[in-house]
Enzyme design. Structure first.
Site, PDB file in Angstrom:
ATOM      1  N   SER A 137       0.876  -1.250   0.103  1.00 28.62           N
ATOM      2  CA  SER A 137       0.069   0.009   0.009  1.00 28.62           C
ATOM      3  C   SER A 137       0.632   1.214   0.153  1.00 28.62           C
ATOM      4  O   SER A 137       1.738   1.548  -1.024  1.00 28.62           O
ATOM      5  CB  SER A 137      -1.204  -0.114   1.264  1.00 28.62           C
ATOM      6  OG  SER A 137      -2.006   0.952   0.840  1.00 28.62           O
ATOM      7  N   LYS A 192     -22.159  17.725   7.285  1.00 35.26           N
ATOM      8  CA  LYS A 192     -21.008  17.940   8.240  1.00 35.26           C
ATOM      9  C   LYS A 192     -21.097  16.597   9.042  1.00 35.26           C
ATOM     10  O   LYS A 192     -19.892  16.450   9.530  1.00 35.26           O
ATOM     11  CB  LYS A 192     -21.668  18.976   9.126  1.00 35.26           C
ATOM     12  CG  LYS A 192     -20.878  19.469  10.272  1.00 35.26           C
ATOM     13  CD  LYS A 192     -19.360  19.887   9.914  1.00 35.26           C
ATOM     14  CE  LYS A 192     -18.452  19.990  11.008  1.00 35.26           C
ATOM     15  NZ  LYS A 192     -16.944  20.360  10.481  1.00 35.26           N
TER      16      LYS A 192
END
Length: 309
Positions: free
Chosen positions: A127, A179
């Site tokens: 990764s 949000k």
């Protein structure tokens, strides 16, 4: 009696700290005097790659490879005229995309200076760790090394049903509809999923571009390998993600050859401070001596010292 023992202990630590400082200084002086003209810098990338500075405790630096430390070591290597090449010694499962971006920028600058970068892989270099390895001119891996895992993901957990079972209900007052995106107490909306998918796609494209440039591969080739799977070192070599099968010393020899040095070259490497060095550090000595001075001042002024009961 206790006061005498306390003072004796502080003085002992102060003396030991002084000796350690002298020995460290002597070793550093010897290293400076004996510094060769051509050497290789080794940067260790161990554990999860994280953004920021490393945390520390009395036992030394906490686990993980921080971008702050890695960037600093790469910059120091680039500024050292005796360093002619860089070896990345990687044993990491990956980590933060942002940290990979930060460190990758410094590796690119180092490479643009004309100095080669060689990577050697340990147990894993997957990764984000492979992201960094891709900046290398040559990549070494062991046959059993786990590498690849090319991709990006954002973890998300919905605990709404569990909360209901135990009688927990949440509510929010928010400034905008997104949000509380990825909130664990409700399902994610399709619009929210698309926002996050676009972010993942953007980071994935950057990851692919880094590999395509570093490995001199076509983007289509990279994407065919970038489905998130891991490869052994031998498999990675077969598909072009690794150049050679070999260990740390093979990589060092390759770095030496790249700069015209036969065999294993001289190494510049930042070592982690040992626990006993941390304990007998100058900072600890200064703190204890300051406390001793305060005790003596109180004694001179007639203020009684605390007593154990």
């Amino acid at each position: 009696m206790l006061k005498k023992i306390f003072i004796s202990a502080i003085l002992l630590i102060a003396v030991l700290s002084f000796v350690v400082s002298l020995l460290s200084g002597k070793n550093n002086d010897e290293q400076v005097l004996a510094a060769p003209t051509d050497r290789v810098a080794v940067v260790n990338i161990e554990g999860t790659i994280i953004s920021g500075e490393p945390g520390e405790n009395i036992w030394g630096e906490t686990a993980g490879a921080s971008s702050g430390r890695l960037m600093r070591e790469i910059r120091e290597a680039a500024a050292d005229s005796s360093v002619k090449a860089l070896v990345l010694r990687i044993d990491s499962p990956g980590g933060s995309v942002t940290a990979a971006e930060e460190v990758g920028r410094e590796l690119k600058r180092f490479k643009e200076s004309g100095k080669p970068i060689i990577t050697t892989m340990g147990n894993s270099a997957a990764s984000a760790a492979y992201w960094l390895a891709a900046y290398s001119d040559t990549i070494y891996a062991n046959p059993s090394t786990l590498t690849g895992s090319i991709g990006v993901y954002m973890p998300y957990m919905n605990t709404e049903e569990l909360f209901k079972k135990i009688g927990i209900y949440t509510t929010k007052i928010k400034s905008g509809q997104y949000k509380d995106i990825m909130s664990s107490d409700r399902p994610m909306t399709p619009a929210e999923q698309q926002i996050l998918q676009n972010m993942v796609n953007q980071m994935f494209e950057e990851f692919v571009a880094v590999i395509a440039e570093g490995r001199k591969m076509d983007v289509v080739q990279v994407k065919a390998l970038a489905d998130g799977r891991v490869y052994t070192g031998r498999q990675a070599q077969a598909v072009g993600l690794v150049d050679e099968l070999g260990n740390y010393y093979d990589a060092l020899e390759a770095a030496g050859k790249a700069i015209g040095v036969a065999g294993i070259p001289e190494i510049k490497e930042t070592k982690k401070q040992k626990p006993w060095e941390m304990f007998f550090s100058a900072q600890l000595s200064e703190m204890l001596l300051g406390h001793l001075e305060a005790v003596l001042q109180k004694e001179a002024a007639g203020v009684p010292s605390p007593q154990a009961r």
